[in-house]
Design a protein around this motif. Structure first.
Motif, short mmCIF file in Angstrom:
data_model
loop_
_atom_site.label_atom_id
_atom_site.label_comp_id
_atom_site.label_asym_id
_atom_site.label_seq_id
_atom_site.Cartn_x
_atom_site.Cartn_y
_atom_site.Cartn_z
N HIS A 175 -11.88 39.35 32.03
CA HIS A 175 -11.76 40.32 30.94
C HIS A 175 -12.77 41.45 31.02
O HIS A 175 -12.54 42.53 30.48
CB HIS A 175 -11.93 39.61 29.58
CG HIS A 175 -10.79 38.70 29.24
ND1 HIS A 175 -10.94 37.59 28.43
CD2 HIS A 175 -9.49 38.73 29.60
CE1 HIS A 175 -9.78 36.98 28.32
NE2 HIS A 175 -8.89 37.65 29.01
N ARG A 204 1.08 42.20 27.06
CA ARG A 204 0.71 40.79 27.20
C ARG A 204 0.96 40.02 25.91
O ARG A 204 1.36 38.85 25.95
CB ARG A 204 -0.75 40.68 27.60
CG ARG A 204 -1.22 39.26 27.89
CD ARG A 204 -2.70 39.21 28.20
NE ARG A 204 -3.03 40.09 29.31
CZ ARG A 204 -4.27 40.31 29.73
NH1 ARG A 204 -5.29 39.74 29.10
NH2 ARG A 204 -4.50 41.11 30.74
N ARG A 205 0.76 40.67 24.77
CA ARG A 205 0.92 39.96 23.50
C ARG A 205 2.36 39.55 23.24
O ARG A 205 2.63 38.68 22.40
CB ARG A 205 0.43 40.85 22.34
CG ARG A 205 1.21 42.15 22.21
CD ARG A 205 0.81 42.98 21.01
NE ARG A 205 1.53 44.23 20.98
CZ ARG A 205 2.77 44.35 20.57
NH1 ARG A 205 3.42 43.30 20.13
NH2 ARG A 205 3.37 45.53 20.57
N VAL A 251 4.35 38.24 25.53
CA VAL A 251 4.75 37.21 26.49
C VAL A 251 4.01 35.91 26.20
O VAL A 251 2.78 35.90 26.10
CB VAL A 251 4.47 37.67 27.94
CG1 VAL A 251 4.90 36.59 28.92
CG2 VAL A 251 5.19 38.98 28.24
N ASN A 287 6.34 48.40 23.26
CA ASN A 287 5.10 47.67 23.03
C ASN A 287 4.29 48.20 21.86
O ASN A 287 3.08 47.98 21.80
CB ASN A 287 4.24 47.70 24.30
CG ASN A 287 4.95 47.10 25.50
OD1 ASN A 287 5.46 45.99 25.45
ND2 ASN A 287 5.02 47.85 26.59
#
Length: 485
Positions: free
Chosen positions: A79, A263-264, A266, A461
């Motif tokens: 990260h 990403r949020r 999936v 998104n």
């Protein structure tokens, strides 16, 4: 062939044995930055407002902030320096407030509540700034071929070409392809060398697959293997390959082919032994959309009130500069293909629309938008207004009416929409915006494909934190004036 060339030109191939990870000082720098982000405002707030126990409050707040950030994985190497937006930092801040509220209730602490809240407010934005500085440093390293992972790509030739070409378009990611392993007899078009080759059928002996791949991994000092599944790479064949790679301590990543999905959205799940990707639909309804609608109108009303002197000054400048109306009204296409009248300060001569048809051959844009860097129809004041996007300010009234949003795709002209294909029409699924990813990513300097890609990324998104990030970036883009003409 052009895209892989760009990868080779921009990034220097890291040599085998060269450390490709992130600098070891990223983690302590991030921890120190977060500690300062909590300690300084808390100390100033309590030292000036409360006068006693400021040091104790600093220690508790700093420890709590570092605990929250660490527990949520913000100091993990994967990260550090990566672009995550301001949303996760705001979530961390809310967890911090909840944690300190519990501590306050458990200990019976009676410090002034308003002072405590004011002292904690700068934690999130200050930490976000520190993370942004790390992100910029990481981007610079990756452009130079550092802080990357040497990658081997496995798949059928056309799938390999697609993945390598996609990675070559950008340099903000961690993968640099040092070799490919095509499945079958076809040769990929990429410039990356063919390090191994697999047959189209799974061999009776699993080592016939794993042996050439492992040999390529060792010879090229590969850090990670990317696999593009296909009809020749079944689940069991892929599983056996993963066993061999993991036995050699080489990670394997499966590329499902989905692009531009946040990403949020999936979630990976396992059902009956099958690994599944659950892709959530884009936000279109519910509380989040209600918050966006309310924020748009309240924000537009507040900006109109605050910027009223600027609006008056610009209107006077337009009136004195050239004959014609102050405000230019134009039909644009909004959500669901509904037309509406969009307002802008006039930046061109009165008969600009008629002259546009005569100048069609001079269009410098590669798509359906008409853009000329030195458009002779633009007035003197108009050039200044366009450079700093001041001509867009009347669109705040469109936002107030509910026709537009503060953030969204660029509002297209009717003749542009007529030529849209099915993919391009998807950008009409949301309200057009006063600003958006197009505005903060280069504006008119972008190609048509880049513009559409940015709009579709936003449409699919969208999130409240994403809107906030775009608004913050808009200020920097307007001041810089890059791509505005």
């Amino acid at each position: 062939m052009a895209k892989p060339v760009r990868t080779q030109a921009i990034r220097e191939q890291p040599s085998a044995g060269h450390r490709t990870g992130k600098p070891i000082w990223y983690a302590p720098t991030a921890v120190l930055g977060d500690a300062i982000a909590a300690a300084v405002p808390v100390y100033l707030g309590f030292a000036m407002g409360h006068g006693t126990n400021a040091t104790a409050y600093v220690m508790v707040a700093t420890a709590a902030w570092l605990l929250v950030r660490g527990a949520r994985g913000r100091y993990a190497e994967r990260h550090l320096g990566e672009r995550v937006g301001i949303g996760p930092t705001l979530q961390d801040w809310l967890v911090l407030i909840g944690l300190l509220a519990v501590v306050r209730a458990a200990t019976g602490e009676e410090s002034p509540f308003l002072i405590a809240m004011a002292a904690l407010l700068p934690c999130a934005p200050t930490s976000a700034v520190g993370h942004t500085l790390l992100h910029r440093h990481l981007l610079a390293r990756r452009r130079d071929g550092r802080a990357v992972r040497r990658t081997l790509v496995i798949g059928q030739a056309n799938a390999v070409d697609g993945l390598v070409s996609h990675l070559a378009r950008r340099t903000d990611h961690e993968f640099i392809v040092v070799g490919v392993c095509p499945i079958g007899d076809d040769n990929p078009q990429t410039l990356a060398p063919i390090a191994a080759r697999l047959g189209t059928q799974a061999p009776p002996c699993p080592s016939a697959d794993s042996a050439p791949v492992l040999e390529a991994v060792r010879q090229l000092a590969v850090d990670v293997v990317l696999v593009v599944p296909g009809p020749s790479l079944t689940g069991m064949r892929l599983r056996r390959l993963s066993w061999a790679l993991h036995g050699d301590e080489c990670p394997l990543m499966v590329v499902p082919g989905l692009t531009e999905v946040a990403r949020r959205r999936v979630v990976v799940s396992s059902v009956a032994g099958l690994t599944m990707l659950n892709v959530a639909p884009p936000l279109r309804h519910g509380l989040a959309m209600l918050v966006k609608a309310v924020t748009d109108r309240l924000g537009a009303a507040l900006l109109i009130a605050l910027l009223s002197p600027v609006l008056a000054a610009v209107a006077l400048a337009v009136r004195l500069d050239s004959p014609g109306p102050v405000v230019h009204r134009q039909i644009r296409i909004g959500r669901g293909g509904q037309p509406f009248t969009m307002a802008k300060f006039r930046t061109m001569v009165v008969d600009a629309e008629r002259l546009r048809h005569r100048m069609a051959r001079t269009n410098e844009h590669d798509g359906r938008m008409f853009k000329i860097r030195r458009d002779p129809r633009v007035t003197r004041v108009g050039r200044l207004l366009r450079r700093y996007s001041l001509d867009e300010l009347p669109q705040l009234f469109n936002v107030l009416q509910g026709r537009m949003s503060l953030v969204g795709p660029r509002p297209p002209l009717p003749d542009e929409v007529v030529g849209y294909n099915e993919m391009e029409r998807r950008r009409l699924a949301v309200k057009p915006g006063l600003t958006g990813l197009w505005q903060v990513s280069g504006r008119s300097d972008l190609s048509w494909d880049e513009t559409i890609a940015l709009d579709l990324r936003y449409v699919d998104n969208w999130s409240p934190s994403g809107d906030l990030e775009v608004l913050v970036r808009t200020v920097r883009a307007v001041v810089a004036g890059t791509g505005a003409y």
